[in-house]
Design an enzyme around this catalytic site. Structure first.
Site, PDB file in Angstrom:
ATOM      1  N   GLU A 175      61.816   2.789  71.758  1.00  0.00           N
ATOM      2  CA  GLU A 175      62.814   3.167  72.722  1.00  0.00           C
ATOM      3  C   GLU A 175      63.707   4.206  72.440  1.00  0.00           C
ATOM      4  O   GLU A 175      65.088   4.275  72.625  1.00  0.00           O
ATOM      5  CB  GLU A 175      63.484   2.054  73.729  1.00  0.00           C
ATOM      6  N   ASN A 216      56.780   3.346  70.165  1.00  0.00           N
ATOM      7  CA  ASN A 216      56.919   2.394  71.458  1.00  0.00           C
ATOM      8  C   ASN A 216      57.921   2.898  72.523  1.00  0.00           C
ATOM      9  O   ASN A 216      58.978   3.035  72.074  1.00  0.00           O
ATOM     10  CB  ASN A 216      56.942   0.872  71.072  1.00  0.00           C
ATOM     11  N   HIS A 252      56.102  -1.747  81.608  1.00  0.00           N
ATOM     12  CA  HIS A 252      56.503  -2.606  82.463  1.00  0.00           C
ATOM     13  C   HIS A 252      56.491  -1.816  83.795  1.00  0.00           C
ATOM     14  O   HIS A 252      57.370  -1.331  84.269  1.00  0.00           O
ATOM     15  CB  HIS A 252      57.813  -2.522  82.037  1.00  0.00           C
ATOM     16  N   GLU A 281      53.262  -3.889  76.610  1.00  0.00           N
ATOM     17  CA  GLU A 281      54.109  -4.840  76.855  1.00  0.00           C
ATOM     18  C   GLU A 281      54.020  -4.898  78.627  1.00  0.00           C
ATOM     19  O   GLU A 281      54.783  -5.280  79.346  1.00  0.00           O
ATOM     20  CB  GLU A 281      55.551  -4.377  76.853  1.00  0.00           C
ATOM     21  N   ASP A 283      53.399  -5.635  82.361  1.00  0.00           N
ATOM     22  CA  ASP A 283      53.673  -6.751  83.264  1.00  0.00           C
ATOM     23  C   ASP A 283      53.739  -5.878  84.666  1.00  0.00           C
ATOM     24  O   ASP A 283      54.042  -4.768  84.579  1.00  0.00           O
ATOM     25  CB  ASP A 283      54.848  -7.499  83.080  1.00  0.00           C
TER      26      ASP A 283
HETATM   27  O1  9MR Z   1      61.659  -9.963  76.613  1.00  0.00           O
HETATM   28  C1  9MR Z   1      62.700  -9.663  75.714  1.00  0.00           C
HETATM   29  C2  9MR Z   1      63.817 -10.519  76.487  1.00  0.00           C
HETATM   30  O2  9MR Z   1      63.526 -12.006  76.176  1.00  0.00           O
HETATM   31  C3  9MR Z   1      65.129  -9.863  75.724  1.00  0.00           C
HETATM   32  O3  9MR Z   1      66.250 -10.977  76.213  1.00  0.00           O
HETATM   33  C4  9MR Z   1      65.114  -8.557  76.031  1.00  0.00           C
HETATM   34  C5  9MR Z   1      66.304  -8.142  75.032  1.00  0.00           C
HETATM   35  O4  9MR Z   1      66.787  -6.789  75.413  1.00  0.00           O
HETATM   36  O5  9MR Z   1      64.036  -7.960  75.276  1.00  0.00           O
HETATM   37  C6  9MR Z   1      62.987  -8.240  75.890  1.00  0.00           C
HETATM   38  O6  9MR Z   1      61.893  -7.419  75.458  1.00  0.00           O
HETATM   39  C7  9MR Z   1      61.965  -6.091  75.555  1.00  0.00           C
HETATM   40  C8  9MR Z   1      61.200  -5.447  74.437  1.00  0.00           C
HETATM   41  O7  9MR Z   1      61.762  -6.127  73.174  1.00  0.00           O
HETATM   42  C9  9MR Z   1      61.432  -3.895  74.433  1.00  0.00           C
HETATM   43  N1  9MR Z   1      60.725  -3.321  75.662  1.00  0.00           N
HETATM   44  C10 9MR Z   1      61.620  -3.975  76.765  1.00  0.00           C
HETATM   45  C11 9MR Z   1      61.242  -5.418  76.743  1.00  0.00           C
HETATM   46  C12 9MR Z   1      61.856  -6.063  77.951  1.00  0.00           C
HETATM   47  O8  9MR Z   1      63.277  -6.014  78.165  1.00  0.00           O
END
Ligand code: 9MR
Length: 363
Positions: A175, A216, A252, A281, A283
């Site tokens: 990101e 990513n 997402h 990722e 969904d």
């Molecule tokens: O799914 C993850 C969640 O449990 C955490 O609280 C969150 C913190 O930022 O991160 C989520 O996963 C993220 C991933 O690491 C990077 N891309 C976005 C995902 C969804 O927020």
């Protein structure tokens, strides 16, 4: 999987290549004539699990794993049988694995490695350099450029180095873009300038020469300003000899907001650079409450997005960001939205499960 050519009466195909009647017959020698069409790759393999369906296309099917669920037999049963790749949802992130300088907590990450090894799964490492879930000692440490560079190098050496040879892919940087395609402000960019991206790849290459190294991001799966910026950045890194192997498209998605053809074209242009592309990722969230019509459209969307990957030779796998709605990050981040994953709150498969199967061309 069965790969025989089939001859099918003309007109028996939908535009997506799906068989709509039972006219197909297998033959190794079919040739196209006025009345038949040869559609060699369209034989639907029978698959009992998502991982089998993906494997039949030469791809992997992954899920993010929630560490807290690894003691739940229902969860681990699905995670082990349905998926061939696992990504640490949180336990390999900086705040989890090096919460204070020089202090590493590897227990949860080791647990995931052991789970994967026991179930013949590859591990996707997530993530080495990310502005989020970054402990304050890094974000607000007041490091100068040399010091921060060393902090990054130490982190990558210790984390990627520990699992060297055991991790299939690393999200080296995560990101790094804003939605308009500019580079995101972070302690990394602000202190080191944009070179921190290339440097992180070099450090990861040194720490684990066998892992494939990826960049990513989210909202890059469709074409647009952010995807264009990613494309230019990746092209530039390649031209500079930076060891980048893959691009992760988080995906997402929001129900009904997608274009499979645009996603396919976008994946293809990155694959044409010689890189692996992966949906990392996936969904598909919706406004709650869910209903049958929404779940059916969600299934179609899963099917179409996976179909876009399957249509691109360089798209080597798909990972969903968890598999059961009970574990999804969505409701906590987007109140009123949810039901984003292929299993429901009780780990019962939803229509999206069949959608994924069909996306891989499986029956
Ligand atoms: O799914 C993850 C969640 O449990 C955490 O609280 C969150 C913190 O930022 O991160 C989520 O996963 C993220 C991933 O690491 C990077 N891309 C976005 C995902 C969804 O927020």
């Amino acid at each position: 999987m069965r790969r025989a050519a089939i001859a099918v009466t003309a007109g028996a195909l939908l535009s997506g290549g799906l068989l709509v009647n039972a006219q197909a017959q297998e033959t190794g020698t079919a040739t196209a004539t006025d009345s038949t069409v040869e559609v060699a790759p369209e034989v639907a393999p029978e698959a009992a699990t998502l991982r089998e369906a993906a494997e039949a296309t030469g791809r992997f099917m992954g899920t993010a794993i929630a560490d807290g669920r690894l003691s739940d037999g229902t969860y681990t049963g699905i995670a082990s049988s349905e998926f061939s790749s696992v990504t640490a949802e949180n336990v390999m992130k900086w705040d989890a694995i090096q919460p204070s300088q020089g202090q590493y907590n590897f227990a949860a990450a080791d647990r995931l490695m052991d789970f994967a090894a026991a179930n013949d799964q590859q591990v996707w490492g997530h993530t080495l350099v990310w502005h989020s879930q970054l402990p304050s000692w890094v974000a607000n440490g007041g490091f100068n450029a040399d010091q921060l560079d060393q902090v990054i190098q130490d982190h990558i050496n210790n984390v990627a180095g520990r699992y060297a040879g055991e991790i299939a892919y690393w999200d080296v940087v995560n990101e790094v873009f804003n939605d308009d395609g500019s580079l995101r402000q972070s302690v990394f960019l602000n202190t080191l300038g944009e070179d921190y991206i290339a440097d992180a790849f070099h450090y990861a290459e040194a720490a684990d020469p066998s892992a494939k190294l990826c960049i990513n991001d989210y909202s890059t799966e469709h074409t647009g300003a952010k995807s264009d910026a990613l494309y230019q950045r990746v092209s530039q890194l390649l031209s500079e000899g930076v060891p980048i192997d893959c691009v992760g498209f988080q995906s997402h998605l929001i129900l009904d907001q997608y274009s499979a053809s645009d996603i396919q074209a976008n994946l293809q242009r990155f694959a044409d650079l010689g890189l692996e592309v992966v949906i990392t990722e996936l969904d598909v969230r919706m406004d709650m409450p869910a209903d049958q019509a929404k779940l059916d459209r969600q299934a179609q969307q899963y099917r179409d997005v996976i179909g876009a990957c399957v249509a691109v030779t360089g798209c080597t796998g798909v990972t969903v960001w968890g598999f059961g709605d009970a574990d999804s990050w969505v409701p906590g981040t987007f109140p009123g939205q949810g039901a984003a994953l292929p299993w429901d709150d009780n780990y019962q498969p939803k229509p999206a499960y069949t959608g994924i199967m069909e996306g891989f061309g499986a029956s």
